[in-house]
Motif scaffolding. Structure first.
Motif, short mmCIF file in Angstrom:
data_model
loop_
_atom_site.label_atom_id
_atom_site.label_comp_id
_atom_site.label_asym_id
_atom_site.label_seq_id
_atom_site.Cartn_x
_atom_site.Cartn_y
_atom_site.Cartn_z
N TYR A 61 -5.57 -8.76 -4.14
CA TYR A 61 -4.56 -7.70 -4.01
C TYR A 61 -5.21 -6.32 -4.10
O TYR A 61 -4.70 -5.40 -4.74
CB TYR A 61 -3.43 -7.87 -5.03
CG TYR A 61 -2.56 -9.05 -4.68
CD1 TYR A 61 -1.62 -8.96 -3.67
CD2 TYR A 61 -2.72 -10.27 -5.33
CE1 TYR A 61 -0.85 -10.06 -3.31
CE2 TYR A 61 -1.95 -11.37 -4.98
CZ TYR A 61 -1.01 -11.26 -3.97
OH TYR A 61 -0.25 -12.35 -3.61
N LEU A 95 0.83 -1.21 0.00
CA LEU A 95 0.00 0.00 0.00
C LEU A 95 0.86 1.25 0.00
O LEU A 95 0.65 2.17 -0.81
CB LEU A 95 -0.91 0.00 1.23
CG LEU A 95 -1.70 1.28 1.48
CD1 LEU A 95 -2.74 1.50 0.40
CD2 LEU A 95 -2.35 1.27 2.87
N LEU A 98 -5.88 -2.99 -2.70
CA LEU A 98 -5.22 -2.11 -1.73
C LEU A 98 -6.22 -1.30 -0.92
O LEU A 98 -5.88 -0.83 0.18
CB LEU A 98 -4.22 -1.21 -2.45
CG LEU A 98 -3.05 -1.95 -3.10
CD1 LEU A 98 -2.13 -0.97 -3.82
CD2 LEU A 98 -2.25 -2.76 -2.08
N LEU A 117 4.55 -5.01 -5.17
CA LEU A 117 3.32 -5.73 -5.51
C LEU A 117 3.55 -6.69 -6.66
O LEU A 117 3.11 -7.84 -6.63
CB LEU A 117 2.22 -4.73 -5.85
CG LEU A 117 0.82 -5.29 -6.11
CD1 LEU A 117 0.30 -6.04 -4.90
CD2 LEU A 117 -0.14 -4.16 -6.48
#
Length: 286
Positions: A264, A214, A266, A225
């Motif tokens: 995934y 993040l 965020l 990521l």
């Protein structure tokens, strides 16, 4: 993911301090109560406020070196010259301000959990923390570190410390560390590609990834990521394979982590840090 949640951290710390001191703290007294309690659990008392910065020749630095605590950070240890000490102090304080401004509840988590940081000059760049020294993190900054590097390393260690606190309150695992380290209980690390690690260490390698993803994404960087997407998913596969070794509370944390690795998303990480739906967990009976 309640292992990131600032409200859940307050609940866990209130329960811990209440159990150990006999006095359940209010929101206004929890910081001081936490610092008093952990002062009895480690070599040196916590400061009454703020985050104390130490170096190799300070009390905490000498203790960590003498006892080889966080050996990875101590490899190739050198003295830190005064100009670098002043620079790192400034960068660390700027990193705290940066985190508070960009991610307010993550900043609150850092301010609540972290009481001491020891800055080392050493070969291995990164940090260390442990369940036996609550509130303390060690960091060996890289030569080209910027404020955001200090911020991300600090958050990394604070999440570890926060999970250690949660383990003290609820217990994460049904077996002791030596059993979790047995070969058949090892799980692939989320960050060290292909390396099999004890179950508890593999879990810790995974929980620190979401907030760092993040933080990097919000400043326009997706390398973390992209790089660890597959390995983090593989790690959670392994954690689920060893699901029976986690307590019901530990299973909740693994499940929440898996929801993240399915998407995934965020925004889920931000909700996990601040959202009240992650705040509470019923204490086990008995």
């Amino acid at each position: 993911m309640r292992f990131l949640n600032v409200h859940h951290a307050h609940e866990n710390i209130a329960r811990l301090t209440g159990a150990l001191s006999g006095e359940y703290p209010s929101m206004n007294t929890i910081d001081r109560a936490y610092r008093r309690v952990i002062s009895h659990m480690r070599e040196f008392a916590a400061p009454t406020m703020s985050i104390r910065i130490s170096f190799k020749d300070d009390a905490w630095g000498e203790f960590l070196v003498a006892n080889q605590v966080f050996e990875n950070v101590l490899e190739g240890l050198e003295d830190t010259p005064e100009h670098k000490r002043q620079l790192w102090k400034h960068q660390f304080q700027e990193a705290l301000s940066y985190t508070r401004e960009q991610f307010p509840d993550l900043g609150r988590l850092v301010d609540l959990v972290l009481t001491d940081v020891v800055l080392f000059s050493s070969k291995n760049k990164g940090g260390g923390s442990g369940s036996h020294v609550p509130g303390l993190a060690s960091i060996s900054p890289g030569d080209d570190w910027q404020v955001h590097d200090f911020a991300e390393s600090t958050v990394h260690e604070v999440v570890h410390l926060n999970v250690f606190l949660a383990d003290m309150v609820h217990r994460l695992y049904k077996e002791p560390a030596d059993v979790l380290a047995e070969q058949n209980n090892r799980v692939v690390s989320a960050v060290k590609f292909g390396q099999m690690r004890p179950l508890d260490k593999a879990f810790h390698s995974a929980v620190v990834a979401p907030p760092l993803m993040l933080m990097q994404a919000r400043r326009g960087e997706t390398e973390l990521l992209d790089k660890f997407r597959a390995s983090l998913r593989e790690c959670t596969d392994g954690l689920l394979d060893k699901y029976e070794l986690f307590t019901p509370y530990g299973q909740v944390l693994v499940d929440e982590l898996r929801v993240f690795t399915d998407s995934y998303d965020l925004d889920l990480v931000e909700e996990s840090i601040s959202g009240t739906k992650f705040a509470h967990y019923e204490l086990a009976a008995g």
